[in-house]
Design a protein around this motif. Structure first.
Motif, PDB file in Angstrom:
ATOM      1  N   ARG A 461     -12.551 -16.415   0.084  1.00 29.18           N
ATOM      2  CA  ARG A 461     -12.260 -16.129   1.487  1.00 29.18           C
ATOM      3  C   ARG A 461     -10.824 -15.635   1.680  1.00 29.18           C
ATOM      4  NH1 ARG A 461     -13.104 -20.897   3.454  1.00 29.18           N
ATOM      5  NH2 ARG A 461     -15.350 -20.580   3.644  1.00 29.18           N
ATOM      6  N   SER A 462      -9.878 -16.254   0.982  1.00 26.89           N
ATOM      7  CA  SER A 462      -8.463 -15.880   1.179  1.00 26.89           C
ATOM      8  C   SER A 462      -7.882 -15.247  -0.079  1.00 26.89           C
ATOM      9  CB  SER A 462      -7.655 -17.114   1.564  1.00 26.89           C
ATOM     10  OG  SER A 462      -7.835 -18.146   0.606  1.00 26.89           O
ATOM     11  N   ILE A 463      -8.712 -14.525  -0.812  1.00 26.20           N
ATOM     12  CA  ILE A 463      -8.263 -13.943  -2.057  1.00 26.20           C
ATOM     13  C   ILE A 463      -7.164 -12.908  -1.848  1.00 26.20           C
ATOM     14  CG2 ILE A 463     -10.074 -12.168  -2.019  1.00 26.20           C
ATOM     15  CD1 ILE A 463     -10.204 -12.324  -5.016  1.00 26.20           C
ATOM     16  N   GLY A 464      -7.229 -12.176  -0.731  1.00 24.86           N
ATOM     17  CA  GLY A 464      -6.209 -11.157  -0.484  1.00 24.86           C
ATOM     18  C   GLY A 464      -4.943 -11.716   0.107  1.00 24.86           C
ATOM     19  N   ALA A 465      -5.047 -12.837   0.820  1.00 32.15           N
ATOM     20  CA  ALA A 465      -3.886 -13.395   1.512  1.00 32.15           C
ATOM     21  C   ALA A 465      -3.144 -14.437   0.680  1.00 32.15           C
ATOM     22  CB  ALA A 465      -4.331 -14.027   2.833  1.00 32.15           C
ATOM     23  N   SER A 466      -3.803 -15.018  -0.322  1.00 28.83           N
ATOM     24  CA  SER A 466      -3.178 -16.090  -1.094  1.00 28.83           C
ATOM     25  C   SER A 466      -3.137 -15.707  -2.565  1.00 28.83           C
ATOM     26  CB  SER A 466      -3.975 -17.394  -0.911  1.00 28.83           C
ATOM     27  OG  SER A 466      -3.516 -18.381  -1.803  1.00 28.83           O
ATOM     28  N   SER A 467      -1.945 -15.593  -3.085  1.00 30.24           N
ATOM     29  CA  SER A 467      -1.800 -15.281  -4.511  1.00 30.24           C
ATOM     30  C   SER A 467      -2.270 -16.449  -5.373  1.00 30.24           C
ATOM     31  CB  SER A 467      -0.332 -14.964  -4.829  1.00 30.24           C
ATOM     32  OG  SER A 467       0.507 -16.081  -4.504  1.00 30.24           O
ATOM     33  N   LYS A 468      -2.179 -17.655  -4.802  1.00 30.21           N
ATOM     34  CA  LYS A 468      -2.613 -18.833  -5.541  1.00 30.21           C
ATOM     35  C   LYS A 468      -4.114 -18.782  -5.805  1.00 30.21           C
ATOM     36  CE  LYS A 468      -2.455 -23.877  -5.453  1.00 30.21           C
ATOM     37  NZ  LYS A 468      -2.008 -25.073  -4.688  1.00 30.21           N
ATOM     38  N   ASN A 469      -4.895 -18.434  -4.759  1.00 29.00           N
ATOM     39  CA  ASN A 469      -6.339 -18.332  -4.933  1.00 29.00           C
ATOM     40  C   ASN A 469      -6.704 -17.209  -5.900  1.00 29.00           C
ATOM     41  OD1 ASN A 469      -6.902 -20.457  -3.293  1.00 29.00           O
ATOM     42  ND2 ASN A 469      -7.646 -19.258  -1.564  1.00 29.00           N
ATOM     43  N   LEU A 470      -5.940 -16.114  -5.848  1.00 26.47           N
ATOM     44  CA  LEU A 470      -6.186 -15.012  -6.768  1.00 26.47           C
ATOM     45  C   LEU A 470      -5.973 -15.460  -8.212  1.00 26.47           C
ATOM     46  CD1 LEU A 470      -6.832 -12.008  -7.141  1.00 26.47           C
ATOM     47  CD2 LEU A 470      -4.391 -11.509  -6.886  1.00 26.47           C
ATOM     48  N   GLU A 471      -4.927 -16.257  -8.425  1.00 27.72           N
ATOM     49  CA  GLU A 471      -4.655 -16.756  -9.772  1.00 27.72           C
ATOM     50  C   GLU A 471      -5.747 -17.715 -10.239  1.00 27.72           C
ATOM     51  OE1 GLU A 471      -0.849 -18.547  -9.397  1.00 27.72           O
ATOM     52  OE2 GLU A 471       0.238 -16.652  -9.279  1.00 27.72           O
ATOM     53  N   ILE A 472      -6.263 -18.539  -9.314  1.00 26.42           N
ATOM     54  CA  ILE A 472      -7.344 -19.462  -9.671  1.00 26.42           C
ATOM     55  C   ILE A 472      -8.580 -18.681 -10.104  1.00 26.42           C
ATOM     56  CG2 ILE A 472      -8.963 -21.177  -8.756  1.00 26.42           C
ATOM     57  CD1 ILE A 472      -6.691 -22.228  -7.021  1.00 26.42           C
ATOM     58  N   ILE A 473      -8.908 -17.627  -9.339  1.00 25.43           N
ATOM     59  CA  ILE A 473     -10.075 -16.820  -9.684  1.00 25.43           C
ATOM     60  C   ILE A 473      -9.874 -16.148 -11.036  1.00 25.43           C
ATOM     61  CG2 ILE A 473     -11.398 -14.771  -9.027  1.00 25.43           C
ATOM     62  CD1 ILE A 473     -10.983 -15.566  -6.118  1.00 25.43           C
ATOM     63  N   GLU A 474      -8.657 -15.669 -11.283  1.00 22.25           N
ATOM     64  CA  GLU A 474      -8.366 -15.040 -12.583  1.00 22.25           C
ATOM     65  C   GLU A 474      -8.564 -16.046 -13.720  1.00 22.25           C
ATOM     66  OE1 GLU A 474      -5.130 -11.631 -12.598  1.00 22.25           O
ATOM     67  OE2 GLU A 474      -4.385 -13.365 -11.492  1.00 22.25           O
ATOM     68  N   MET A 475      -8.112 -17.295 -13.519  1.00 24.99           N
ATOM     69  CA  MET A 475      -8.261 -18.314 -14.556  1.00 24.99           C
ATOM     70  C   MET A 475      -9.733 -18.657 -14.791  1.00 24.99           C
ATOM     71  SD  MET A 475      -5.072 -20.981 -14.035  1.00 24.99           S
ATOM     72  CE  MET A 475      -5.401 -21.301 -12.316  1.00 24.99           C
ATOM     73  N   ILE A 476     -10.507 -18.739 -13.704  1.00 21.33           N
ATOM     74  CA  ILE A 476     -11.934 -19.034 -13.850  1.00 21.33           C
ATOM     75  C   ILE A 476     -12.631 -17.915 -14.623  1.00 21.33           C
ATOM     76  CG2 ILE A 476     -14.107 -19.327 -12.596  1.00 21.33           C
ATOM     77  CD1 ILE A 476     -12.517 -20.706 -10.385  1.00 21.33           C
ATOM     78  N   LEU A 477     -12.304 -16.679 -14.273  1.00 20.55           N
ATOM     79  CA  LEU A 477     -12.907 -15.541 -14.965  1.00 20.55           C
ATOM     80  C   LEU A 477     -12.530 -15.533 -16.443  1.00 20.55           C
ATOM     81  CD1 LEU A 477     -12.382 -12.878 -12.189  1.00 20.55           C
ATOM     82  CD2 LEU A 477     -14.580 -13.408 -13.238  1.00 20.55           C
ATOM     83  N   CYS A 506     -15.115  -9.299 -12.321  1.00 21.12           N
ATOM     84  CA  CYS A 506     -16.144 -10.270 -11.934  1.00 21.12           C
ATOM     85  C   CYS A 506     -17.495  -9.570 -11.966  1.00 21.12           C
ATOM     86  CB  CYS A 506     -15.845 -10.808 -10.537  1.00 21.12           C
ATOM     87  SG  CYS A 506     -17.014 -12.047  -9.958  1.00 21.12           S
ATOM     88  N   GLU A 507     -18.489 -10.191 -12.585  1.00 24.40           N
ATOM     89  CA  GLU A 507     -19.767  -9.517 -12.822  1.00 24.40           C
ATOM     90  C   GLU A 507     -20.637  -9.388 -11.577  1.00 24.40           C
ATOM     91  OE1 GLU A 507     -18.325 -10.865 -16.738  1.00 24.40           O
ATOM     92  OE2 GLU A 507     -18.604 -11.882 -14.808  1.00 24.40           O
TER      93      GLU A 507
END
Length: 533
Positions: A461-477, A506-507
């Motif tokens: 939801r906040s992937i564009g507004a939060s760099s922290k969430n972006l980093e979490i998604i990168e780590m999960i991937l 992301c697939e």
């Protein structure tokens, strides 16, 4: 004798010469002339042998009678003593039976019947004396089943007995602690001043129960959820209502995280009635076939086409309209209705998927994804049920993907691993739903035969507004790709989110940007359209 002026009787033993002695009575009476002068004596001799024998027999009979009377009296005294002993034993037995009927056999505390009797008397008294306030506390031990299963029922009984003893330490002599059954206890507080008295007792109970218990040589810790109902808050007419409201408050305490106490209020009663009504509607919904399966497309972010659909349950309530699972699934799990509902959803999703695949556009749809709840996964015959559904619908196992949460992995251990391996042998793929919100470890991910991780929508939801969430998604991937697992991002709602997810490799994606959940007809129309994003 010359001086005697009246009849005289003597009794003498006569000894005739040459004869047998015999008793005789001599009567002597004076004889007077006309001038009233004594002129002679008249003598009368009578043999009284027969009378004496009769008197002797009478005395002997009397003595025998006295002996018989004494014997009979002794017999009556003994019989009376035995009767009194029997009465005492009977009263003692009646008292024991009454105690057993009104008290718990394990703890010795009053049982439900006796508790309700005392509560009824106390409530009637409080109605006559407005300053005599009552409080009922409903106590349920948290995690008792886990302890009972781990240590055995005998140790579980010892824990209940120790709990009962500690509860009695927390109340006054005029109060009542009772065991309703299982790990449920109640307390009646009489003559309290205000709500603070009840709160003080609740806090004292929680402090007392927080101390360790010794079971089988080990220290065991338990907590309790406590509900409190007071006559100062609601004007109660029936003792059953007071107990019911305390029970309602206890369940509210459990919902808030256990080891809590809650005071009953009118909102809880309204919620309890609404919950009861919803459960009744839920049971009828199964009979009336009010459930619907909606389908939300799962999109390949590599080529932009639909990979398949996730089957999502909806309830077409006759009065409240279309309800989401969050509105009724928790109650379905609590009431046990989740099993029949989940089986229906799985069967319906597989049936619909097979219907699509036999059509001319079958190549457009590869997967149907269905959620598997923790309770459903814990069924011993789960594998057989899924196999029967695949057989009855004709769907191949490699077309089905089952979504499980991280809690399923953690709480089922080796048994869960074995079940997942069996599902994989059937060709069924497995996905971890809401990944990132649970508490699974890398070891679990490595050992479990999963095919996909679904990133929770809260991160997307906040992937564009939060760099922290972006980093979490990168780590999960990164983690998923190292494990050879694909990733699906939930909650994709904007083109910007889609672009970022594609950049992160992301697939798959799912969300309102592609489509809202659709009924079967609308989903089929989308398949026919074969859109590309």
């Amino acid at each position: 004798m010359n001086n005697l002026q009246q009849l005289v009787n003597w009794e003498i033993n006569l000894q005739p010469r040459g004869g047998t002695p015999f008793p005789a009575m001599i009567k002597a009476s004076a004889v007077y002339n006309l001038e009233r002068k004594l002129v002679s004596w008249r003598w009368l001799l009578c043999n009284i042998s027969e009378r004496k024998q009769a008197e002797q027999m009478l005395h002997e009979a009397y003595d025998k009678l006295e002996i018989r009377v004494a014997q009979r009296t002794a017999e009556l005294v003994k019989a009376n003593e035995e009767l009194e002993t029997e009465n005492r034993e009977r009263k003692r037995a009646e008292s024991q039976l009454l105690h057993l009927a009104l008290h718990d056999a394990l703890t010795g505390l009053p049982n439900r019947t006796e508790f309700m009797n005392r509560l009824r008397r106390a409530l009637n008294y409080s109605k006559r004396h407005s300053d005599h306030l009552l409080a009922v506390m409903f106590i349920d031990l948290d995690r008792f089943k886990v302890i009972n299963d781990s240590f055995g029922h005998l140790n579980g009984d010892q824990l209940l007995l120790a709990t009962a003893n500690r509860l009695e330490l927390c109340i006054r002599s005029i109060d009542t602690a009772a065991r309703l059954g299982g790990d449920e206890f109640t307390i009646l507080l009489e003559g309290i001043q205000d709500v603070s008295d009840a709160i003080t007792v609740a806090e004292r109970i929680q402090q007392e129960l927080a101390l360790p218990f010794k079971l089988d040589g080990q220290e065991v810790f338990i907590t309790a959820s406590i509900g409190i109902a007071l006559t100062s808050i609601v004007d109660y007419e029936n003792p059953e209502d007071l107990l019911r409201d305390a029970d309602t408050a206890m369940y509210r305490a459990k919902v808030l995280g256990r080891a809590h106490y809650e005071l009953f209020n009118s909102d809880m009663y309204a919620n309890a009635l609404a919950k009861l009504q919803l459960e009744s509607d839920l049971r009828r919904a199964i009979e009336r076939q009010e459930f619907r399966v909606y389908y939300q497309p799962i999109v390949s972010l590599t080529n932009g086409f639909i990979l398949g659909f996730e089957a999502l349950l909806r309830w077409q309530h006759p009065e409240r309209g279309l309800l989401n699972p969050a509105d009724f699934i928790p109650l379905a799990e609590e009431s046990g209705l989740i099993f029949s509902i989940s089986n229906w959803v799985l069967h319906e999703a597989c049936r619909q998927m097979q219907a699509w695949r036999v059509c001319h556009h079958s190549s457009f749809v590869e997967k149907i994804s269905v959620n598997l709840s923790l309770k459903q996964f814990s069924q011993p015959d789960l594998i057989e049920q899924i196999g029967q559904i695949l057989d009855s619908t004709g769907l191949d196992g490699d077309t089905l993907m089952l979504e499980i949460t991280e809690s399923v992995i953690v709480e089922n251990g080796d048994q869960g691993t074995a079940a997942l391996l069996q599902l994989r042998e059937m060709g069924i793929e497995l996905s971890i739903d809401d990944f990132g919100r649970g508490y699974s470890s890398l070891g679990h991910l490595y050992n479990f035969p999963i095919s996909m991780l679904k990133i929770d929508r809260s991160f997307v939801r906040s992937i564009g507004a939060s760099s922290k969430n972006l980093e979490i998604i990168e780590m999960i991937l990164t983690l998923a790709h190292k494990l050879g697992v694909n990733v699906l991002a939930e909650g994709v709602e904007t083109k910007e989110q889609l672009t970022l997810l594609r950049k992160l490799s992301c697939e798959y994606g799912q969300g309102h940007f592609f489509s809202v959940p659709l009924n079967s007809l609308a989903a089929e129309a989308l398949i026919m359209e074969n859109p590309r994003w």
